[in-house]
Design a protein around this motif. Structure first.
Motif, PDB file in Angstrom:
ATOM      1  N   ASN A 207     -60.424-105.772 -22.110  1.00 52.82           N
ATOM      2  CA  ASN A 207     -59.419-105.000 -21.481  1.00 52.82           C
ATOM      3  C   ASN A 207     -59.027-103.266 -20.803  1.00 52.82           C
ATOM      4  OD1 ASN A 207     -61.383-106.507 -19.741  1.00 52.82           O
ATOM      5  ND2 ASN A 207     -59.747-108.339 -19.489  1.00 52.82           N
ATOM      6  N   ARG A 208     -58.135-104.306 -21.936  1.00 53.92           N
ATOM      7  CA  ARG A 208     -56.756-103.395 -22.476  1.00 53.92           C
ATOM      8  C   ARG A 208     -57.463-102.230 -23.143  1.00 53.92           C
ATOM      9  NH1 ARG A 208     -53.958-106.536 -24.459  1.00 53.92           N
ATOM     10  NH2 ARG A 208     -54.405-106.442 -26.356  1.00 53.92           N
ATOM     11  N   ILE A 209     -58.058-102.226 -23.993  1.00 53.68           N
ATOM     12  CA  ILE A 209     -58.641-100.787 -24.578  1.00 53.68           C
ATOM     13  C   ILE A 209     -59.835-100.107 -23.733  1.00 53.68           C
ATOM     14  CG2 ILE A 209     -60.426-100.887 -26.937  1.00 53.68           C
ATOM     15  CD1 ILE A 209     -58.906-102.894 -28.023  1.00 53.68           C
ATOM     16  N   THR A 210     -59.897-100.773 -23.127  1.00 58.63           N
ATOM     17  CA  THR A 210     -61.104-100.187 -21.610  1.00 58.63           C
ATOM     18  C   THR A 210     -60.059 -99.060 -20.972  1.00 58.63           C
ATOM     19  OG1 THR A 210     -62.728-102.297 -22.198  1.00 58.63           O
ATOM     20  CG2 THR A 210     -62.792-100.501 -20.242  1.00 58.63           C
ATOM     21  N   ARG A 211     -59.831 -99.763 -20.744  1.00 58.39           N
ATOM     22  CA  ARG A 211     -58.791 -98.674 -20.389  1.00 58.39           C
ATOM     23  C   ARG A 211     -58.021 -97.253 -21.204  1.00 58.39           C
ATOM     24  NH1 ARG A 211     -57.507-103.811 -17.424  1.00 58.39           N
ATOM     25  NH2 ARG A 211     -54.899-103.861 -18.830  1.00 58.39           N
ATOM     26  N   LEU A 212     -57.747 -97.904 -22.558  1.00 59.12           N
ATOM     27  CA  LEU A 212     -57.280 -96.753 -23.045  1.00 59.12           C
ATOM     28  C   LEU A 212     -58.948 -95.507 -23.841  1.00 59.12           C
ATOM     29  CD1 LEU A 212     -54.845 -98.893 -24.994  1.00 59.12           C
ATOM     30  CD2 LEU A 212     -53.737 -97.072 -23.544  1.00 59.12           C
ATOM     31  N   LEU A 213     -59.563 -96.493 -23.763  1.00 59.53           N
ATOM     32  CA  LEU A 213     -60.668 -95.191 -23.948  1.00 59.53           C
ATOM     33  C   LEU A 213     -61.102 -94.789 -23.080  1.00 59.53           C
ATOM     34  CD1 LEU A 213     -62.597 -97.791 -26.392  1.00 59.53           C
ATOM     35  CD2 LEU A 213     -61.463 -95.405 -26.928  1.00 59.53           C
ATOM     36  N   ILE A 214     -61.121 -94.957 -21.715  1.00 59.74           N
ATOM     37  CA  ILE A 214     -61.714 -94.263 -20.404  1.00 59.74           C
ATOM     38  C   ILE A 214     -60.299 -92.893 -19.902  1.00 59.74           C
ATOM     39  CG2 ILE A 214     -61.713 -94.128 -17.779  1.00 59.74           C
ATOM     40  CD1 ILE A 214     -62.169 -96.844 -17.705  1.00 59.74           C
ATOM     41  N   GLU A 215     -59.183 -93.585 -20.320  1.00 58.21           N
ATOM     42  CA  GLU A 215     -58.245 -92.401 -20.525  1.00 58.21           C
ATOM     43  C   GLU A 215     -58.078 -91.632 -21.105  1.00 58.21           C
ATOM     44  OE1 GLU A 215     -54.003 -94.169 -20.641  1.00 58.21           O
ATOM     45  OE2 GLU A 215     -54.241 -95.543 -19.076  1.00 58.21           O
ATOM     46  N   GLN A 216     -59.063 -91.523 -22.837  1.00 56.74           N
ATOM     47  CA  GLN A 216     -58.830 -90.730 -23.863  1.00 56.74           C
ATOM     48  C   GLN A 216     -60.280 -90.021 -24.111  1.00 56.74           C
ATOM     49  OE1 GLN A 216     -57.984 -92.311 -27.812  1.00 56.74           O
ATOM     50  NE2 GLN A 216     -60.584 -92.012 -28.781  1.00 56.74           N
ATOM     51  N   ASP A 217     -61.590 -91.059 -23.578  1.00 62.98           N
ATOM     52  CA  ASP A 217     -62.390 -90.646 -23.645  1.00 62.98           C
ATOM     53  C   ASP A 217     -63.677 -89.525 -22.427  1.00 62.98           C
ATOM     54  OD1 ASP A 217     -62.665 -90.094 -26.780  1.00 62.98           O
ATOM     55  OD2 ASP A 217     -63.549 -92.140 -26.502  1.00 62.98           O
ATOM     56  N   GLY A 218     -62.860 -90.647 -21.599  1.00 62.44           N
ATOM     57  CA  GLY A 218     -63.629 -89.912 -20.202  1.00 62.44           C
ATOM     58  C   GLY A 218     -64.723 -91.288 -19.379  1.00 62.44           C
ATOM     59  N   SER A 219     -65.485 -90.228 -18.613  1.00 62.34           N
ATOM     60  CA  SER A 219     -66.450 -91.174 -18.270  1.00 62.34           C
ATOM     61  C   SER A 219     -67.497 -91.760 -19.344  1.00 62.34           C
ATOM     62  CB  SER A 219     -66.932 -90.886 -17.330  1.00 62.34           C
ATOM     63  OG  SER A 219     -67.634 -89.595 -17.318  1.00 62.34           O
ATOM     64  N   GLU A 220     -67.696 -90.982 -20.852  1.00 59.19           N
ATOM     65  CA  GLU A 220     -68.697 -90.584 -21.209  1.00 59.19           C
ATOM     66  C   GLU A 220     -68.492 -91.789 -22.607  1.00 59.19           C
ATOM     67  OE1 GLU A 220     -70.106 -87.302 -22.818  1.00 59.19           O
ATOM     68  OE2 GLU A 220     -70.958 -86.681 -20.651  1.00 59.19           O
ATOM     69  N   TRP A 221     -67.476 -92.560 -22.325  1.00 58.25           N
ATOM     70  CA  TRP A 221     -66.434 -93.586 -23.195  1.00 58.25           C
ATOM     71  C   TRP A 221     -67.150 -94.624 -23.973  1.00 58.25           C
ATOM     72  CZ3 TRP A 221     -65.968 -98.675 -23.331  1.00 58.25           C
ATOM     73  CH2 TRP A 221     -66.513 -99.482 -22.426  1.00 58.25           C
ATOM     74  N   ARG A 222     -68.421 -95.011 -23.690  1.00 52.06           N
ATOM     75  CA  ARG A 222     -69.632 -96.264 -24.319  1.00 52.06           C
ATOM     76  C   ARG A 222     -70.262 -94.729 -25.458  1.00 52.06           C
ATOM     77  NH1 ARG A 222     -69.403-101.525 -22.133  1.00 52.06           N
ATOM     78  NH2 ARG A 222     -68.992-101.540 -20.110  1.00 52.06           N
ATOM     79  N   GLU A 223     -70.925 -94.449 -24.409  1.00 55.34           N
ATOM     80  CA  GLU A 223     -71.328 -93.373 -25.689  1.00 55.34           C
ATOM     81  C   GLU A 223     -70.635 -92.945 -27.279  1.00 55.34           C
ATOM     82  OE1 GLU A 223     -71.159 -92.525 -22.375  1.00 55.34           O
ATOM     83  OE2 GLU A 223     -72.993 -93.492 -22.396  1.00 55.34           O
ATOM     84  N   LYS A 224     -69.773 -92.883 -27.388  1.00 54.15           N
ATOM     85  CA  LYS A 224     -68.526 -92.601 -28.862  1.00 54.15           C
ATOM     86  C   LYS A 224     -68.343 -94.022 -29.070  1.00 54.15           C
ATOM     87  CE  LYS A 224     -66.689 -88.610 -26.022  1.00 54.15           C
ATOM     88  NZ  LYS A 224     -65.203 -87.739 -26.294  1.00 54.15           N
ATOM     89  N   LEU A 225     -68.942 -94.371 -28.386  1.00 53.43           N
ATOM     90  CA  LEU A 225     -68.531 -96.375 -29.308  1.00 53.43           C
ATOM     91  C   LEU A 225     -69.404 -96.215 -30.907  1.00 53.43           C
ATOM     92  CD1 LEU A 225     -67.509 -99.066 -26.371  1.00 53.43           C
ATOM     93  CD2 LEU A 225     -66.446 -97.880 -28.329  1.00 53.43           C
ATOM     94  N   PRO A 226     -68.891 -96.779 -31.616  1.00 56.96           N
ATOM     95  CA  PRO A 226     -69.735 -97.785 -32.890  1.00 56.96           C
ATOM     96  C   PRO A 226     -71.001 -98.303 -32.130  1.00 56.96           C
ATOM     97  CG  PRO A 226     -67.919 -97.874 -33.246  1.00 56.96           C
ATOM     98  CD  PRO A 226     -67.645 -97.416 -32.064  1.00 56.96           C
ATOM     99  N   ASP A 227     -72.224 -98.775 -33.209  1.00 61.16           N
ATOM    100  CA  ASP A 227     -72.870 -99.473 -32.074  1.00 61.16           C
ATOM    101  C   ASP A 227     -72.165-101.130 -32.196  1.00 61.16           C
ATOM    102  OD1 ASP A 227     -74.648 -97.937 -31.420  1.00 61.16           O
ATOM    103  OD2 ASP A 227     -76.351 -97.777 -33.650  1.00 61.16           O
ATOM    104  N   ILE A 228     -72.488-101.738 -31.192  1.00 58.14           N
ATOM    105  CA  ILE A 228     -71.961-103.240 -30.754  1.00 58.14           C
ATOM    106  C   ILE A 228     -72.681-104.289 -31.723  1.00 58.14           C
ATOM    107  CG2 ILE A 228     -71.555-104.914 -29.615  1.00 58.14           C
ATOM    108  CD1 ILE A 228     -69.723-103.042 -27.712  1.00 58.14           C
ATOM    109  N   PRO A 229     -72.557-104.769 -32.868  1.00 58.56           N
ATOM    110  CA  PRO A 229     -74.236-106.018 -33.473  1.00 58.56           C
ATOM    111  C   PRO A 229     -74.391-106.868 -32.407  1.00 58.56           C
ATOM    112  CG  PRO A 229     -71.768-105.769 -34.680  1.00 58.56           C
ATOM    113  CD  PRO A 229     -71.840-104.759 -33.899  1.00 58.56           C
ATOM    114  N   LEU A 230     -75.835-106.844 -33.107  1.00 65.07           N
ATOM    115  CA  LEU A 230     -75.821-108.586 -32.358  1.00 65.07           C
ATOM    116  C   LEU A 230     -76.310-109.268 -33.079  1.00 65.07           C
ATOM    117  CD1 LEU A 230     -77.131-109.358 -29.950  1.00 65.07           C
ATOM    118  CD2 LEU A 230     -79.792-109.277 -30.517  1.00 65.07           C
ATOM    119  N   VAL A 231     -75.116-110.413 -32.583  1.00 60.05           N
ATOM    120  CA  VAL A 231     -74.560-111.255 -32.725  1.00 60.05           C
ATOM    121  C   VAL A 231     -75.857-112.844 -33.546  1.00 60.05           C
ATOM    122  CG1 VAL A 231     -73.301-113.562 -33.091  1.00 60.05           C
ATOM    123  CG2 VAL A 231     -72.223-111.663 -32.318  1.00 60.05           C
TER     124      VAL A 231
END
Length: 553
Positions: A207-231
């Protein structure tokens, strides 16, 4: 920001690096105190009497701070010779000593784990579980001591030995966060939560990092993430609740697919817009690359094929342009733009017949496309020129023929004096060459009667062979005139038989497409007169004439 540790967040046990909150704690970016500044004690869960310890953590909690397997608990006397997995006694003792040092707050001293790791290598042991724990425990020391880079390195080694191991993932996430590498930290925390949804600190950190990434990357923050592996389900060994249902797994897969599709859509739209802008600037090679990127993301987009075909045309890469138009027409068989651009590609390849066919398709869909009409006029002229240049008759004109001397009048006079349309044997065409010379002489003199006599002396079944590749629109028109004005009245059956064979001549379909209006009018008139002369006694009926006319008109 180097290895500086971040200020803990929230409750006294809430931060990822955390000791209880302290009003005198260093602010974000300050150099940490050695030893306890990077503490992650919030993950430590007091072990209840008799509770088993697996892989260094109790079943009740996920302990990023506990070093690992066999760490002593409570105030019981520590047995440094207690066995540890498959490790030999001397390596088990080193590991237990390392655990004791860690428990006593001597985080900077990771030598015991390092010696155990070296001893493992020297003994050539084959126990990846034990080696994974050693790396993970040493990583815990590095994390506590503020050495985030070495912590990340050891956690990565541990995860190579045991993928989706909870503690190395959690410790690496904390180290990434301390270095402000928030995207990587987010991915590791989310992976932890797939393994065990009951890690509160991982929830808080996400939750904390989500807020930081939104401030940093804006609404497209999810598109800039590396792929999250499927466990995989088998790796969710620390999961507290029941195994997820098929519906939950399906929902997760759908969500992952939707996220991937959304990212691809954003990338596709951006690349397409860049390609369109580059085309407007005349930068066709660069635009071509953008459109190719679009097709890698969405290979079934017809408009991208036609756009890229335009770039290929501008770069005079005609085979590739035609190939893209073919692909577009596979997706949309009536795409007008694809037909038009394929016509231009065929023109560039000098395939004028295919070009003409595509242009006619465009005009059939929309007669008001002036560009297609102009191109059709031009390519029709090119096709006529190409046919004329390829004609053997044109080549023969450069060779003098002494026995004919282009004397059209003499030939015509002899033919017209023959009895009942059957000329003397020496004037009957014995070959395609003889037929061609007589026909050309009659054409140059405008003598339709001579042409009619020539046709009267020619067996209908030989007419296609005699005409051969010399056939062109003017020749067809001249033959129609001769049949209509001079032979139809004398022998309608012979006219019908000639027409029954004429359309089988080589190139006839091409020539028919290029006829002028007057030539088409003359052909229509011939069939009207032939239908009027049809009788059963003559060997053909009006229906026969109509069926034959369908092959011409």
């Amino acid at each position: 920001m180097g290895n500086a540790q971040k200020k803990p967040h929230g409750r006294g046990d809430g931060g990822p690096h955390g000791e209880p909150s302290n009003p005198h704690h260093h602010h974000h970016g300050a150099a940490p105190r050695r030893g306890k500044a990077a503490s992650a004690d919030k993950y430590r869960v007091a072990q209840e009497p008799g509770e088993k310890v697996a892989n260094g953590s109790s079943k009740r909690g996920s302990a990023a701070s506990a070093p690992g397997d066999g760490s002593p608990g409570g105030n019981d006397t520590v047995n440094l010779d207690a066995p540890c997995g498959a490790l030999p006694p001397q390596l088990s003792r080193l590991k237990n000593e390392g655990n004791l040092l860690f428990k006593n707050g001597q985080f900077a001293d990771a030598r015991k784990y390092s010696l155990a790791i070296q001893g493992y290598a020297d003994a050539a042991l084959e126990s990846p579980d034990d080696l994974c724990v050693l790396y993970s425990n040493r990583a815990a020391c590095y994390l506590k001591d503020g050495n985030s880079q070495d912590c990340i390195q050891d956690c990565t080694r541990a995860l190579e030995l045991q993928p989706f191991s909870l503690k190395p993932l959690l410790r690496r996430a904390m180290a990434y966060e301390s270095l402000e590498r928030y995207r990587k930290a987010y991915v590791d925390y989310k992976t932890v939560l797939q393994i065990d949804t009951g890690v509160p600190a991982a929830h808080d950190s996400v939750n904390r990092i989500t807020r930081l990434l939104i401030e940093q990357d804006g609404s497209e923050w999810r598109e800039k993430l590396p792929d999250i592996p499927l466990v995989p389900l088998a790796a969710q060994q620390h999961h507290r609740g029941p195994a997820p249902s098929a519906e939950v797994l399906q929902a997760r897969a759908q969500r992952a697919a939707w996220d991937a599709e959304r990212r691809a859509e954003v990338q596709f739209t951006a690349a397409k817009q860049e390609g369109n802008d580059l085309v407007k600037k005349g930068q066709f090679l660069e635009a071509l690359e953008k459109y190719s990127e679009c097709l890698r993301l969405k290979p079934e987009e017809c408009v991208i094929y036609t756009n890229r075909a335009l770039c290929y045309l501008k770069l005079e890469r005609f085979p590739e342009a035609r190939q893209d138009c073919d692909a577009a027409l596979q997706l949309e068989p009536t795409n007008k733009k694809a037909f038009y651009r394929r016509a231009l590609a065929n023109k560039g390849l000098k395939d004028y017949l295919a070009c003409s066919s595509d242009l006619q398709e465009v005009l059939q869909q929309d007669p008001n496309v002036q560009e297609a009409e102009k191109e059709l006029e031009e390519v029709t002229a090119l096709l006529r020129q190409s046919l004329a240049n390829d004609s053997p008759a044109k080549q023969r004109r450069t060779v003098p023929i002494s026995e004919v001397d282009d004397d059209a009048d003499a030939v015509a006079a002899v033919i017209s004096d023959s009895d009942a349309g059957v000329p003397p044997a020496d004037l009957r065409p014995a070959s395609a060459y003889d037929f061609g010379q007589s026909l050309n002489a009659a054409r140059r003199g405008g003598n339709a009667a001579a042409c009619a006599e020539l046709l009267a002396s020619t067996a209908p079944e030989t007419l296609p062979q005699f005409l051969g590749s010399q056939l062109d629109g003017q020749t067809v028109g001249f033959i129609m005139q001769a049949l209509d004005s001079h032979l139809l009245e004398k022998d309608p059956g012979l006219v019908y038989r000639h027409l029954s064979h004429l359309h089988t001549a080589e190139r006839f379909s091409v020539v028919l497409m290029l006829l002028e209006k007057d030539e088409r009018r003359r052909m229509t008139q011939l069939f009207e007169h032939l239908a009027a002369a049809a009788t059963e006694r003559g060997g053909f009926t009006r229906d026969d004439v109509q069926n034959l006319a369908n092959k011409y008109i």
